[in-house]
Design a protein around this motif. Sequence first.
Motif, PDB file in Angstrom:
ATOM      1  N   SER A   1      -9.193  10.833   0.405  1.00  0.00           N
ATOM      2  CA  SER A   1     -10.347  11.065  -0.459  1.00  0.00           C
ATOM      3  C   SER A   1      -9.992  12.185  -1.432  1.00  0.00           C
ATOM      4  N   PRO A   2     -10.521  12.137  -2.655  1.00  0.00           N
ATOM      5  CA  PRO A   2     -10.218  13.210  -3.606  1.00  0.00           C
ATOM      6  C   PRO A   2     -10.901  14.533  -3.243  1.00  0.00           C
ATOM      7  N   THR A   3     -11.881  14.491  -2.337  1.00  0.00           N
ATOM      8  CA  THR A   3     -12.636  15.707  -2.028  1.00  0.00           C
ATOM      9  C   THR A   3     -12.316  16.316  -0.673  1.00  0.00           C
ATOM     10  N   LEU A   4     -11.537  15.632   0.159  1.00  0.00           N
ATOM     11  CA  LEU A   4     -11.170  16.160   1.470  1.00  0.00           C
ATOM     12  C   LEU A   4      -9.703  16.562   1.478  1.00  0.00           C
ATOM     13  N   ASN A   5      -9.384  17.636   2.194  1.00  0.00           N
ATOM     14  CA  ASN A   5      -7.995  18.092   2.247  1.00  0.00           C
ATOM     15  C   ASN A   5      -7.188  17.409   3.335  1.00  0.00           C
ATOM     16  N   SER A   6      -7.848  16.721   4.252  1.00  0.00           N
ATOM     17  CA  SER A   6      -7.107  16.048   5.311  1.00  0.00           C
ATOM     18  C   SER A   6      -7.310  14.543   5.218  1.00  0.00           C
ATOM     19  N   TRP A   7      -6.356  13.815   5.769  1.00  0.00           N
ATOM     20  CA  TRP A   7      -6.458  12.369   5.782  1.00  0.00           C
ATOM     21  C   TRP A   7      -7.568  11.930   6.717  1.00  0.00           C
ATOM     22  N   ILE A   8      -8.054  10.711   6.536  1.00  0.00           N
ATOM     23  CA  ILE A   8      -9.161  10.184   7.308  1.00  0.00           C
ATOM     24  C   ILE A   8      -8.638   9.050   8.196  1.00  0.00           C
TER      25      ILE A   8
ATOM     26  N   ILE B   1       0.878  -1.166   0.000  1.00  0.00           N
ATOM     27  CA  ILE B   1       0.000   0.000   0.000  1.00  0.00           C
ATOM     28  C   ILE B   1       0.918   1.220   0.000  1.00  0.00           C
ATOM     29  N   THR B   2       0.553   2.243  -0.739  1.00  0.00           N
ATOM     30  CA  THR B   2       1.459   3.368  -0.930  1.00  0.00           C
ATOM     31  C   THR B   2       1.755   4.138   0.351  1.00  0.00           C
ATOM     32  N   SER B   3       2.983   4.599   0.435  1.00  0.00           N
ATOM     33  CA  SER B   3       3.335   5.599   1.434  1.00  0.00           C
ATOM     34  C   SER B   3       3.138   6.961   0.765  1.00  0.00           C
ATOM     35  N   VAL B   4       2.994   7.996   1.572  1.00  0.00           N
ATOM     36  CA  VAL B   4       2.834   9.350   1.051  1.00  0.00           C
ATOM     37  C   VAL B   4       3.815  10.228   1.810  1.00  0.00           C
ATOM     38  N   THR B   5       4.811  10.754   1.114  1.00  0.00           N
ATOM     39  CA  THR B   5       5.876  11.481   1.797  1.00  0.00           C
ATOM     40  C   THR B   5       5.936  12.968   1.458  1.00  0.00           C
ATOM     41  N   SER B   6       4.938  13.457   0.699  1.00  0.00           N
ATOM     42  CA  SER B   6       4.920  14.888   0.384  1.00  0.00           C
ATOM     43  C   SER B   6       3.519  15.315  -0.039  1.00  0.00           C
ATOM     44  N   SER B   7       3.274  16.600   0.012  1.00  0.00           N
ATOM     45  CA  SER B   7       1.969  17.106  -0.436  1.00  0.00           C
ATOM     46  C   SER B   7       1.796  16.903  -1.940  1.00  0.00           C
ATOM     47  N   ILE B   8       2.886  16.915  -2.683  1.00  0.00           N
ATOM     48  CA  ILE B   8       2.804  16.696  -4.136  1.00  0.00           C
ATOM     49  C   ILE B   8       2.357  15.256  -4.416  1.00  0.00           C
ATOM     50  N   GLU B   9       2.956  14.301  -3.727  1.00  0.00           N
ATOM     51  CA  GLU B   9       2.552  12.904  -3.911  1.00  0.00           C
ATOM     52  C   GLU B   9       1.111  12.698  -3.431  1.00  0.00           C
ATOM     53  N   ASP B  10       0.749  13.331  -2.326  1.00  0.00           N
ATOM     54  CA  ASP B  10      -0.622  13.254  -1.810  1.00  0.00           C
ATOM     55  C   ASP B  10      -1.614  13.743  -2.870  1.00  0.00           C
ATOM     56  N   GLY B  11      -1.327  14.872  -3.486  1.00  0.00           N
ATOM     57  CA  GLY B  11      -2.200  15.407  -4.536  1.00  0.00           C
ATOM     58  C   GLY B  11      -2.279  14.493  -5.745  1.00  0.00           C
TER      59      GLY B  11
ATOM     60  N   LEU C   1      -8.164   9.076  -7.818  1.00  0.00           N
ATOM     61  CA  LEU C   1      -9.360   8.496  -7.209  1.00  0.00           C
ATOM     62  C   LEU C   1     -10.644   9.018  -7.844  1.00  0.00           C
ATOM     63  N   PRO C   2     -11.622   8.134  -7.997  1.00  0.00           N
ATOM     64  CA  PRO C   2     -12.935   8.588  -8.466  1.00  0.00           C
ATOM     65  C   PRO C   2     -13.588   9.478  -7.406  1.00  0.00           C
ATOM     66  N   PRO C   3     -14.491  10.376  -7.812  1.00  0.00           N
ATOM     67  CA  PRO C   3     -15.199  11.210  -6.829  1.00  0.00           C
ATOM     68  C   PRO C   3     -15.936  10.341  -5.803  1.00  0.00           C
ATOM     69  N   ALA C   4     -16.080  10.855  -4.604  1.00  0.00           N
ATOM     70  CA  ALA C   4     -16.807  10.186  -3.513  1.00  0.00           C
ATOM     71  C   ALA C   4     -16.217   8.819  -3.159  1.00  0.00           C
ATOM     72  N   SER C   5     -14.919   8.653  -3.338  1.00  0.00           N
ATOM     73  CA  SER C   5     -14.280   7.394  -2.970  1.00  0.00           C
ATOM     74  C   SER C   5     -13.216   7.660  -1.918  1.00  0.00           C
ATOM     75  N   THR C   6     -12.717   6.608  -1.333  1.00  0.00           N
ATOM     76  CA  THR C   6     -11.567   6.700  -0.437  1.00  0.00           C
ATOM     77  C   THR C   6     -10.615   5.566  -0.783  1.00  0.00           C
TER      78      THR C   6
END
Length: 121
Positions: free
Chosen positions: A110-117, A53-63, A69-74
């Motif tokens: 999620s593609p629609t939230l700015n923070s992780w869940i 499962i992917t790691s995320v080490t920067s805001s660029i990779e997060d974006g 991701l499809p809308p309304a997905s996680t």
Amino acid sequence: MNPNDILAIEEFTCVNSFGGAYSPAFRACYVLQASSVNFATGLANCQALGADITSVTSSIEDGFIRSLLPPASTAWIGLQYSGGTWTFTDGAPFVYSAGTLTASSCISVSPTLNSWISSSC
């Protein structure tokens, strides 16, 4: 073999063998699973492909990941709380976070939230 040839082979393999999206910036292949699964099953499915499962080490990779991701997905990222610390399943350093994390959980995006869940694993 020059570096551009290696990147071309990695991209070809990612797209044609796994149906994924290749990022030359991160030299990584991102593959979305077609069905909704819990964290442990998602991790096992990735590891069966020789991946993680992917790691995320920067805001660029997060974006970039959110853009796939499809809308309304996680989607799970490989960050989990274990033994009093946050760790990525692939061993990547925990140097970036998007939001406040809740202990005893795993993290999805999620593609629609700015923070992780923070979610139950």
